[in-house]
Design an enzyme around this catalytic site. Structure first.
Site, PDB file in Angstrom:
ATOM      1  CG  ASN A 296      37.009 -12.544   1.743  1.00 16.29           C
ATOM      2  OD1 ASN A 296      37.736 -12.554   2.739  1.00 16.29           O
ATOM      3  ND2 ASN A 296      36.260 -13.590   1.418  1.00 16.29           N
TER       4      ASN A 296
ATOM      5  N   GLY B  25      32.990 -18.564  -4.988  1.00 17.84           N
ATOM      6  CA  GLY B  25      33.588 -18.317  -6.291  1.00 17.84           C
ATOM      7  C   GLY B  25      34.972 -18.915  -6.437  1.00 17.84           C
ATOM      8  CB  VAL B  26      37.892 -17.687  -8.325  1.00 22.58           C
ATOM      9  CG1 VAL B  26      38.318 -16.415  -7.694  1.00 22.58           C
ATOM     10  CG2 VAL B  26      39.049 -18.357  -9.010  1.00 22.58           C
ATOM     11  CG  ASP B  27      38.631 -16.865  -1.571  1.00 20.42           C
ATOM     12  OD1 ASP B  27      39.657 -17.541  -1.392  1.00 20.42           O
ATOM     13  OD2 ASP B  27      38.238 -15.986  -0.783  1.00 20.42           O
TER      14      ASP B  27
ATOM     15  CB  ILE C 179      42.187 -20.132 -11.976  1.00 19.50           C
ATOM     16  CG1 ILE C 179      43.562 -19.472 -11.996  1.00 19.50           C
ATOM     17  CG2 ILE C 179      41.600 -20.184 -10.581  1.00 19.50           C
ATOM     18  CD1 ILE C 179      43.521 -17.987 -11.942  1.00 19.50           C
TER      19      ILE C 179
ATOM     20  CB  THR D 210      33.965  -9.737 -13.304  1.00 15.11           C
ATOM     21  OG1 THR D 210      34.602 -11.012 -13.429  1.00 15.11           O
ATOM     22  CG2 THR D 210      34.903  -8.648 -13.741  1.00 15.11           C
ATOM     23  N   GLY D 211      32.691 -11.276 -10.334  1.00 10.24           N
ATOM     24  CA  GLY D 211      31.691 -12.232  -9.863  1.00 10.24           C
ATOM     25  C   GLY D 211      30.864 -11.575  -8.771  1.00 10.24           C
TER      26      GLY D 211
HETATM   27  P1  ADP Z   1      34.994 -11.483  -6.907  1.00 11.40           P
HETATM   28  O1  ADP Z   1      34.493 -11.602  -5.495  1.00 11.40           O
HETATM   29  O2  ADP Z   1      36.361 -10.816  -7.002  1.00 11.40           O
HETATM   30  O3  ADP Z   1      33.980 -10.889  -7.834  1.00 11.40           O
HETATM   31  P2  ADP Z   1      34.379 -14.220  -7.791  1.00 11.40           P
HETATM   32  O4  ADP Z   1      35.127 -15.451  -7.420  1.00 11.40           O
HETATM   33  O5  ADP Z   1      32.977 -14.084  -7.320  1.00 11.40           O
HETATM   34  O6  ADP Z   1      35.308 -12.990  -7.353  1.00 11.40           O
HETATM   35  O7  ADP Z   1      34.374 -14.095  -9.375  1.00 11.40           O
HETATM   36  C1  ADP Z   1      35.476 -13.683 -10.133  1.00 11.40           C
HETATM   37  C2  ADP Z   1      35.473 -14.410 -11.461  1.00 11.40           C
HETATM   38  O8  ADP Z   1      36.024 -15.716 -11.282  1.00 11.40           O
HETATM   39  C3  ADP Z   1      34.085 -14.630 -12.068  1.00 11.40           C
HETATM   40  O9  ADP Z   1      34.166 -14.346 -13.467  1.00 11.40           O
HETATM   41  C4  ADP Z   1      33.852 -16.122 -11.846  1.00 11.40           C
HETATM   42  O10 ADP Z   1      33.022 -16.670 -12.851  1.00 11.40           O
HETATM   43  C5  ADP Z   1      35.255 -16.661 -11.972  1.00 11.40           C
HETATM   44  N1  ADP Z   1      35.532 -18.005 -11.432  1.00 11.40           N
HETATM   45  C6  ADP Z   1      34.854 -18.711 -10.499  1.00 11.40           C
HETATM   46  N2  ADP Z   1      35.449 -19.905 -10.291  1.00 11.40           N
HETATM   47  C7  ADP Z   1      36.543 -19.950 -11.102  1.00 11.40           C
HETATM   48  C8  ADP Z   1      37.571 -20.913 -11.389  1.00 11.40           C
HETATM   49  N3  ADP Z   1      37.617 -22.078 -10.763  1.00 11.40           N
HETATM   50  N4  ADP Z   1      38.525 -20.591 -12.305  1.00 11.40           N
HETATM   51  C9  ADP Z   1      38.508 -19.400 -12.949  1.00 11.40           C
HETATM   52  N5  ADP Z   1      37.577 -18.456 -12.736  1.00 11.40           N
HETATM   53  C10 ADP Z   1      36.598 -18.727 -11.836  1.00 11.40           C
END
Ligand code: ADP
Length: 176
Positions: free
Chosen positions: A30, A38-40, A17, A124-125
């Protein structure tokens, strides 16, 4: 996979993303808005310190709500930070809170004149939401929103890994 909702497009892609060229990307943040894993973590690393500075000024965000900051060094002009629910057992309002996270992100985008927006798979992470259920809520909420708000021209789900993409594709087919 790509479908049309009126004149708008909803697309599903596998990817990162932080690399998206949409007007806005959405962060699965969060409640503290202080960054995380993760994505954050990926968004803050790629976007640089300006995003965190603005997040600290905003102070925090409730589950299901959304706030907006600059995109910093990202291609996207804005980051919309939303907080998905931590999944417990599905009996603690998780579906509604997840729907709210998507809908409030889209509403905020509309209010800022944003035309294109990319979402990750929220909750979903680390937050443990079962992927199939979360995908269905994500897609239904986006489709319903686009029917009512043609101002958003593109909603792109950017899914990490082929398996996640396949689940979203499977869930989208019967909704078309
Ligand atoms: P949450 O805490 O809302 O579960 P996470 O970041 O742990 O968020 O995960 C949410 C989703 O984002 C997961 O499916 C994870 O694999 C995905 N993810 C992690 N990094 C990226 C990225 N750079 N781009 C897109 N999706 C990502």
């Amino acid at each position: 996979m790509e479908i049309k909702i009126n004149k708008s497009t909803l697309s599903l892609v596998e990817g990162d993303i932080t690399k998206q060229d949409t007007d806005a990307i959405v962060n699965a943040a969060n409640k503290t808005l202080r960054g995380g894993g993760g994505v954050d973590g990926a968004i803050h690393r790629a976007g640089g310190p300006k995003i965190l500075e603005e997040c600290i000024k905003i102070g925090g965000c409730e589950t299901g709500e959304a706030v907006i900051t600059t995109g910093g060094n990202l291609k996207a002009k804005y980051v919309i930070h939303t907080v998905g629910p931590v999944y417990r057992d599905g009996l603690h309002n998780e579906p509604k809170l997840l729907e709210n996270a998507y809908r409030n992100s889209l509403k905020l985008a509309s209010s800022k004149g944003i035309k294109s927006i990319a979402f990750p798979s929220i909750s979903t992470g680390a937050y443990g939401y079962p992927l199939e259920d979360a995908a269905e809520i994500a897609l239904k909420t986006a489709i319903n929103y686009l029917w009512e708000h043609p101002d958003i021209e593109l909603v792109r789900f950017v899914l990490f890994g082929q398996k996640t993409l396949e689940v979203y594709e499977k869930k989208l087919k019967p909704l078309v």
